[in-house]
Scaffold this motif. Structure first.
Motif, mmCIF file in Angstrom:
data_model
loop_
_atom_site.group_PDB
_atom_site.id
_atom_site.type_symbol
_atom_site.label_atom_id
_atom_site.label_comp_id
_atom_site.label_asym_id
_atom_site.label_seq_id
_atom_site.Cartn_x
_atom_site.Cartn_y
_atom_site.Cartn_z
ATOM 1 N N MET A 292 6.195 44.924 -6.462
ATOM 2 C CA MET A 292 5.401 43.741 -6.812
ATOM 3 C C MET A 292 5.237 43.638 -8.321
ATOM 4 O O MET A 292 5.460 42.597 -8.930
ATOM 5 C CB MET A 292 4.038 43.848 -6.127
ATOM 6 N N GLN B 16 6.591 40.978 -11.143
ATOM 7 C CA GLN B 16 5.711 40.313 -12.109
ATOM 8 C C GLN B 16 6.266 40.441 -13.520
ATOM 9 O O GLN B 16 6.310 39.470 -14.285
ATOM 10 C CB GLN B 16 4.316 40.939 -12.056
ATOM 11 N N ILE C 168 9.269 38.271 -14.002
ATOM 12 C CA ILE C 168 8.883 36.861 -14.175
ATOM 13 C C ILE C 168 8.319 36.656 -15.581
ATOM 14 O O ILE C 168 8.644 35.701 -16.281
ATOM 15 C CB ILE C 168 7.846 36.447 -13.107
ATOM 16 N N VAL D 87 9.853 31.042 -23.679
ATOM 17 C CA VAL D 87 8.953 30.777 -24.815
ATOM 18 C C VAL D 87 9.694 30.997 -26.128
ATOM 19 O O VAL D 87 9.647 30.177 -27.044
ATOM 20 C CB VAL D 87 7.721 31.707 -24.743
ATOM 21 N N LEU E 89 12.027 28.291 -27.312
ATOM 22 C CA LEU E 89 11.526 26.986 -27.734
ATOM 23 C C LEU E 89 11.606 26.925 -29.249
ATOM 24 O O LEU E 89 11.020 27.745 -29.941
ATOM 25 C CB LEU E 89 10.078 26.790 -27.267
ATOM 26 N N SER F 201 8.162 26.546 -31.709
ATOM 27 C CA SER F 201 7.084 27.505 -31.586
ATOM 28 C C SER F 201 7.569 28.934 -31.663
ATOM 29 O O SER F 201 6.777 29.837 -31.841
ATOM 30 C CB SER F 201 6.376 27.293 -30.250
ATOM 31 N N TYR G 6 5.931 33.360 -32.395
ATOM 32 C CA TYR G 6 5.786 34.353 -31.343
ATOM 33 C C TYR G 6 6.659 35.579 -31.512
ATOM 34 O O TYR G 6 6.410 36.596 -30.917
ATOM 35 C CB TYR G 6 6.132 33.706 -29.994
ATOM 36 N N VAL H 77 3.932 25.706 -25.299
ATOM 37 C CA VAL H 77 4.170 26.771 -24.333
ATOM 38 C C VAL H 77 3.532 26.518 -22.976
ATOM 39 O O VAL H 77 3.753 27.270 -22.038
ATOM 40 C CB VAL H 77 3.672 28.130 -24.862
ATOM 41 N N THR I 76 4.796 26.143 -16.973
ATOM 42 C CA THR I 76 5.012 26.967 -15.793
ATOM 43 C C THR I 76 3.966 28.067 -15.662
ATOM 44 O O THR I 76 3.674 28.780 -16.596
ATOM 45 C CB THR I 76 6.383 27.630 -15.886
ATOM 46 N N SER J 126 2.779 31.192 -12.805
ATOM 47 C CA SER J 126 3.171 31.823 -11.557
ATOM 48 C C SER J 126 1.921 32.393 -10.916
ATOM 49 O O SER J 126 0.917 32.612 -11.561
ATOM 50 C CB SER J 126 4.190 32.914 -11.871
ATOM 51 N N ASP K 262 1.257 35.361 -9.738
ATOM 52 C CA ASP K 262 0.848 36.701 -10.131
ATOM 53 C C ASP K 262 0.735 36.889 -11.635
ATOM 54 O O ASP K 262 0.157 37.862 -12.096
ATOM 55 C CB ASP K 262 1.863 37.720 -9.596
ATOM 56 N N MET K 263 1.336 35.989 -12.352
ATOM 57 C CA MET K 263 1.380 36.155 -13.791
ATOM 58 C C MET K 263 -0.003 36.251 -14.436
ATOM 59 O O MET K 263 -0.244 37.118 -15.278
ATOM 60 C CB MET K 263 2.152 34.985 -14.405
ATOM 61 N N VAL L 237 -1.420 39.707 -14.569
ATOM 62 C CA VAL L 237 -0.778 40.567 -15.579
ATOM 63 C C VAL L 237 -1.352 40.258 -16.943
ATOM 64 O O VAL L 237 -1.685 41.163 -17.719
ATOM 65 C CB VAL L 237 0.760 40.346 -15.580
ATOM 66 N N ILE L 238 -1.482 38.972 -17.233
ATOM 67 C CA ILE L 238 -2.018 38.575 -18.541
ATOM 68 C C ILE L 238 -3.455 39.063 -18.691
ATOM 69 O O ILE L 238 -3.869 39.500 -19.768
ATOM 70 C CB ILE L 238 -1.966 37.034 -18.712
ATOM 71 N N TRP M 192 -4.751 41.706 -17.451
ATOM 72 C CA TRP M 192 -4.718 43.145 -17.786
ATOM 73 C C TRP M 192 -4.339 43.357 -19.250
ATOM 74 O O TRP M 192 -4.930 44.150 -19.952
ATOM 75 C CB TRP M 192 -3.689 43.873 -16.901
ATOM 76 N N LEU M 193 -3.317 42.620 -19.651
ATOM 77 C CA LEU M 193 -2.859 42.780 -21.036
ATOM 78 C C LEU M 193 -3.944 42.358 -22.019
ATOM 79 O O LEU M 193 -4.169 43.005 -23.043
ATOM 80 C CB LEU M 193 -1.585 41.957 -21.269
ATOM 81 N N TRP N 264 -1.392 31.297 -17.288
ATOM 82 C CA TRP N 264 -1.047 32.425 -18.141
ATOM 83 C C TRP N 264 -0.863 32.045 -19.600
ATOM 84 O O TRP N 264 -1.192 32.815 -20.501
ATOM 85 C CB TRP N 264 0.171 33.175 -17.608
ATOM 86 N N LEU O 97 -3.111 33.595 -22.625
ATOM 87 C CA LEU O 97 -2.547 34.293 -23.779
ATOM 88 C C LEU O 97 -3.136 33.769 -25.078
ATOM 89 O O LEU O 97 -3.386 34.517 -26.013
ATOM 90 C CB LEU O 97 -1.024 34.103 -23.815
#
Lengths: 717, 297
Positions: A1, A5, A8, A16, A19, A22, A26, B13, B16, B18, B20-21, B24-25, B27-28, B236, B240
């Motif tokens: 899982m 993640q 993805i 990103v 692009l 931008s 980043y 940005v 999109t 998701s 589950d994303m 994760v973000i 946590w980060l 997400w 961020l």
């Protein structure tokens, strides 16, 4: 899982990052540099393209208006000369007849194949000097590799004089050096490509001997013969070994005894002499080798680690010697692990001047060697790049030497083919001199009667010379593919041929036996004429080509008065040498001996040896004489790996001339090539040139070259 | 390109998301907030130009090291060498326009290859850089409100809960006074208040719908403080860009709360300019250190 993640997430980040507007915010600085760098490159390319396109008509018009126009219409847009040093006419003819050189045969059938008369003496520095200047040696001043110093009689290079850099300021270790070594070309007269340049014709001259130091002209040039190594010598290899001293008594390079501690060996690379204290020894660069079994070791030098494989050369490795506080002397060399058990042996090539940061100018313009280095990576820059000494002194095996020669040929080929791509109009000359070195060292396999031929010859080496000719034939095929245009004149030529070198002739001993030279018997083995009693010596030999009269007006301790006596003495010696018989086999050793005063014309003929010796096939001056020793017998066998030579009578070793057009002369000479090329471009031949241009037909017979046997070199973008 | 504001990046940005994303973000962001609370805390008492410079230098060097170990260094060096060789070739072989154009084509191809080669380190660095920039934005993108200085607070509701716009109310807080509002815009599912801080410090403003309370940080003071412009929705990209406060869950009636903090006026550590300054300083620092650590970029 979690993995999904992250995948993805990374995919999204990629989106990103891509692009355009931008992204920079980043990606962070690291990638930002790369982007900035590539944008700069793109910007630079586009800007220069626009500039070039806009300015091209202006430049073209200016050139048309301002340049000197050849008085005659050029016959060809491009002339390509591929020089194969030492390719022998007789052997080439034989292999052609056997059908082993299909590309050279195709070139012959397209145009012509002739023997090409070399110079007197037929050795590379003399021959290539005549090739490039179109004059006899009396006008270009090169008569041998070496010439005696008029004060000390010690040998010195005949074509170049190098004085070291002395300028500096500061104190103690905080000393800043500036300026470059003072390098002077001793070859006189002007190369024919300088005349082409005067008429706006572009030239690309790669590794033609006696082009160091590089001279200014219209075009680019990479120098060759006489380019020193970083130590200032003409090539000093290093051999690091744990073997006992008596195992490695003689060497043309430097033997360094090392101690093995466990699996580690440490030592120093030896660099150039310290500029502040030359007598104090060389600059040193420590390195260490960690042995990882019998076939592998790790080399650590300059903070970088390289893998050494048994019997395999490393790539060129950059080495930096610290000079004072900030300056460095930078070179490149290759390492070869020879053995790890029972003795550790490591061979290091002479440290070549790094073409990427040359310590002195080795090309014109100065940026040209750098360009080549950036384009194809590092390469050999030493004048005599192939280490014949390493093989002669039995540090290298035949296979190692062969590999070295092949690698250098590959480097050369990459440069040459780049020049063919970059110069669609003008002159391209490239000389491959591996042919000369390999024939010198492997002729003993070709000549079954040679004294240095081993009883057992490895099958790989049995046909080493023939294989070399076949490889060169392949190179010619690839060259023909690139010169397949009606507007390109292609010449493949050699400066001289080759011959076996079975027997040595000690000229100094002969002079001694005939009362021309007196030597202290206890010092006869000392080099550089050290044991000679100059007060009683009328003539002596040094170098490869001839005999010098000990002239009062020329040498510090000369005793022979100038004038008719000299002529008479030279004539007497020449006469007595002519037809000299080898008592061991009854063969004639010397075909002819030439008086320089008659053989040469020009302002520098006084610098020539007074008598030039033309040996018969199988003979050459002895190793002792070449370095100024006086042996105990005139004739001796040559047991060295250096088993082929061309320091004989020119009639014994003619070179070759292939052309993709018919040559309208039966006996072309090397010094006619320059004037002929001038004529092909419609440029007038200067009156001082001795070579008269020969006629070349405009038509050629269409013949398809044979398919290359070897795979193409790695293309370089 | 660089003048694009930090917050304009938001729009570039966004998109999109998701399922589950966001977790994760979250946590980060949690990790980044912990690190930042230690390593970026000196920004509070250092002069803005100095802290921005130090941060630029440190991140530049760190990213350079990351670049060294995540990129194909020998390929990059070879490509650089090819580009340089071709640039030199333009000066050496300028007689023939076809040769020149061919060389220029190779320069362009080399530049393209360089871009491709920088893709992997770019990807590796994207995550930490986004987190770092998110944290830096908290300090430099806006300044805290001053005592008595009014600001607009906007609450965005989920479109499916139409009643929430009418039910929401601002909870009274000691340090913050309501000056205007609420202004309800049901068509946009938004409610606005004009608020006025009364005391310095890090406050929490809260709004309530029935028995549910939703909070938002409010920074008030004169110096440097972490200023969270928005408590984001659970997307997400938004998370961020606004890492300091936890995101609202998708089921929540409130999707975001935003306060219009004023711009900070400074060439080095001010609104928008900080990003340009950071980029320049990090580039300069990395270029300066590049020969010492032997990196091809």
């Amino acid at each position: 899982m979690m993995v999904t993640q992250i995948r993805i997430f990374l995919a999204a980040m990629l989106l990103v990052a891509m692009l355009p507007n931008s992204a920079l915010a980043y990606i962070g600085p690291g990638a930002g540099f790369a982007l900035a760098g590539s944008f700069l490159a793109v910007f630079g390319a586009i800007f220069s393209a626009i500039l070039m396109i806009l300015s091209w008509p202006v430049r073209r018009s200016l050139r048309f208006v301002l340049r000197r126009k050849p008085p005659e219409q050029p016959r060809f847009k491009r002339v390509v000369v591929l020089g194969l040093d030492g390719l022998d006419h007789g052997l080439t003819e034989q292999l052609l007849a056997e059908g082993k050189l299909p590309n050279l045969a195709a070139l012959r059938d397209q145009g012509d194949f002739k023997s090409l008369a070399s110079t007197l003496p037929p050795i590379s520095p003399v021959a290539w000097s005549s090739f490039q200047t179109g004059v006899n040696p009396g006008k270009h001043n090169i008569f041998d590799f070496l010439t005696p110093d008029e004060r000390t009689y010690a040998p010195k290079l005949s074509s170049v004089e190098i004085r070291s850099l002395k300028k500096s300021f500061g104190f103690g270790p905080f000393r800043l050096r500036y300026g470059k070594p003072d390098v002077r070309m001793l070859r006189k007269s002007k190369p024919f490509w300088s005349y082409l340049g005067d008429y706006g014709i572009f030239n690309c001259i790669i590794r033609v001997p006696i082009t160091f130091p590089p001279e200014k002209f219209r075009g680019v040039q990479l120098s060759a013969m006489c380019v020193p190594d970083l130590r200032g010598t003409q090539g000093t290899f290093s051999h690091y070994t744990t073997a006992k001293p008596n195992d490695v008594e003689r060497t043309g390079g430097e033997v360094v005894r090392v101690q093995r501690k466990g699996n580690a060996v440490t030592s120093d690379l030896l660099g150039p002499p310290h500029p502040d204290d030359p007598a104090g020894g060389s600059l040193k660069l420590p390195f260490s080798v960690t042995i990882k079994g019998t076939n592998e070791a790790l080399l650590k030098v300059n903070g970088e680690t390289h893998v050494l494989k048994l019997g395999k050369y490393t790539d060129w490795i950059t080495v930096r010697f610290k000079v004072g506080f900030v300056a460095t002397a930078q070179g490149v060399c290759r390492f070869l692990l020879l053995s790890t058990e029972p003795e550790f042996c490591l061979y290091v090539t002479p440290i070549n001047i790094d073409p990427e940061k040359p310590a002195m100018a080795i090309g014109y313009p100065k940026v040209y060697p750098i360009y080549l280095s950036k384009r194809q990576g590092s390469y050999a820059t030493l004048g005599l790049a192939e280490d014949t000494w390493g093989l002669s002194e039995q540090v290298l095996e035949d296979e190692h030497f062969l590999q070295q020669c092949i690698d250098i040929d590959h480097e050369r080929e990459t440069m040459f083919f780049d020049s063919l791509e970059k110069v669609p109009e003008g002159l391209c000359v490239c000389v491959f001199d591996g042919t000369d070195r390999m024939q010198h060292m492997f002729w003993r396999y070709h000549d079954k009667e040679h004294p240095a031929r081993p009883e057992q010859v490895s099958p790989a080496l049995e046909n080493a010379i023939e294989d070399l000719y076949i490889r060169m034939d392949d190179l010619v095929g690839r060259t023909m593919e690139r010169c397949d245009s009606e507007e390109t004149l292609l010449m493949v030529l050699s400066d001289h041929g080759f011959n076996t070198f079975r027997r040595c002739v000690d000229l100094n001993r002969w002079l001694e036996e005939n009362g021309y030279l007196v030597v202290d018997v206890d010092r006869r083995n000392e080099q550089y004429l050290a044991g000679i009693d100059w007060s009683k010596t009328r003539a002596f030999a040094l170098g490869l080509t001839g005999i010098f009269i000990n002239l009062k007006d020329k040498f510090e301790q000369g005793i022979v008065e100038s004038g008719e006596a000299v002529e008479a003495l030279a004539a007497e010696i020449a006469e007595r040498l002519r037809g000299l018989i080898d008592p061991e086999n009854g063969q004639t050793a010397i075909k002819r001996a030439y008086q320089a005063s008659r053989a040469y014309r020009g302002p520098y003929k006084g610098n020539a040896p007074d008598v030039i010796v033309g040996y018969e096939s199988g003979y050459r001056v002895s190793w002792e004489t070449a370095v100024g020793k006086t042996g105990q017998q005139v004739f001796s066998d040559n047991h060295k790996a250096w088993s082929g030579d061309h320091c004989v009578d020119p009639s014994v070793v003619p070179g070759v001339l292939f052309c993709n057009r018919k040559i309208e002369t039966d006996h072309p000479r090397l010094l006619q090539i320059g004037p002929t090329i001038l004529k092909m471009f419609g440029v007038p031949v200067p009156e001082h040139m001795d070579g008269q241009p020969f006629e070349i037909s405009s038509e050629r017979t269409p013949v398809t070259p044979a398919k290359s046997k070897r795979e193409e070199l790695e293309p370089v973008a | 390109m660089l003048t694009t504001s930090w917050w304009k990046i938001n729009s570039a940005v966004s998109g999109t998301s998701s399922k589950d994303m966001p977790q994760v973000i979250a946590w980060l962001n949690d990790l980044a907030n912990r690190f930042a609370s230690i390593f970026l805390s000196p920004i509070a008492w250092l002069p803005g130009w100095l802290s921005a410079t130090i941060v630029g230098v440190v991140t530049g060097v760190l990213m350079l090291i990351v670049f060294k170990y995540t990129s194909h260094q020998s390929a990059i060096k070879q490509t650089h060498d090819q580009i340089k060789a071709n640039l030199i070739a333009l000066t050496l072989f300028k007689d023939d326009v076809r040769v020149g154009l061919r060389v220029q084509g190779r320069i362009l191809a080399g530049a393209g290859r360089l871009l491709l080669l920088s893709l992997v380190p770019m990807l590796v660095m994207t995550i930490p850089m986004v987190l770092i920039l998110g944290q830096l934005a908290l300090w430099y993108q806006a300044r805290p409100l001053r005592v008595g200085e009014e600001a607009v607070m906007t609450v965005q509701f989920v479109s499916t809960d139409e009643k929430a716009v009418n039910l929401v109310k601002l909870n009274p807080t000691d340090g913050v006074a309501l000056s205007i509002g609420p202004v309800r815009v049901p068509t946009k599912h938004m409610v606005y208040w004009s608020i006025e801080p009364k005391q310095s410090g890090l406050h929490e403003v809260s709004v309530a719908i029935d028995d549910q309370t939703f909070t938002k940080q409010l920074a008030v003071g004169d110096g440097f403080m972490p200023v969270s412009l928005k408590r984001p929705p659970r997307q997400w990209t938004e998370m961020l860009l606004h890492p300091r406060e936890p995101a609202f869950s998708p089921e929540s009636s409130v999707q975001s709360i935003e306060i219009g903090f004023p711009d900070r006026d400074s060439w080095t550590a001010g609104t928008d300019a900080w990003l340009i300054y950071w980029f320049v300083i990090s580039m300069v620092a990395a270029f300066a250190i590049k020969p010492l650590i032997g990196v091809n970029v």
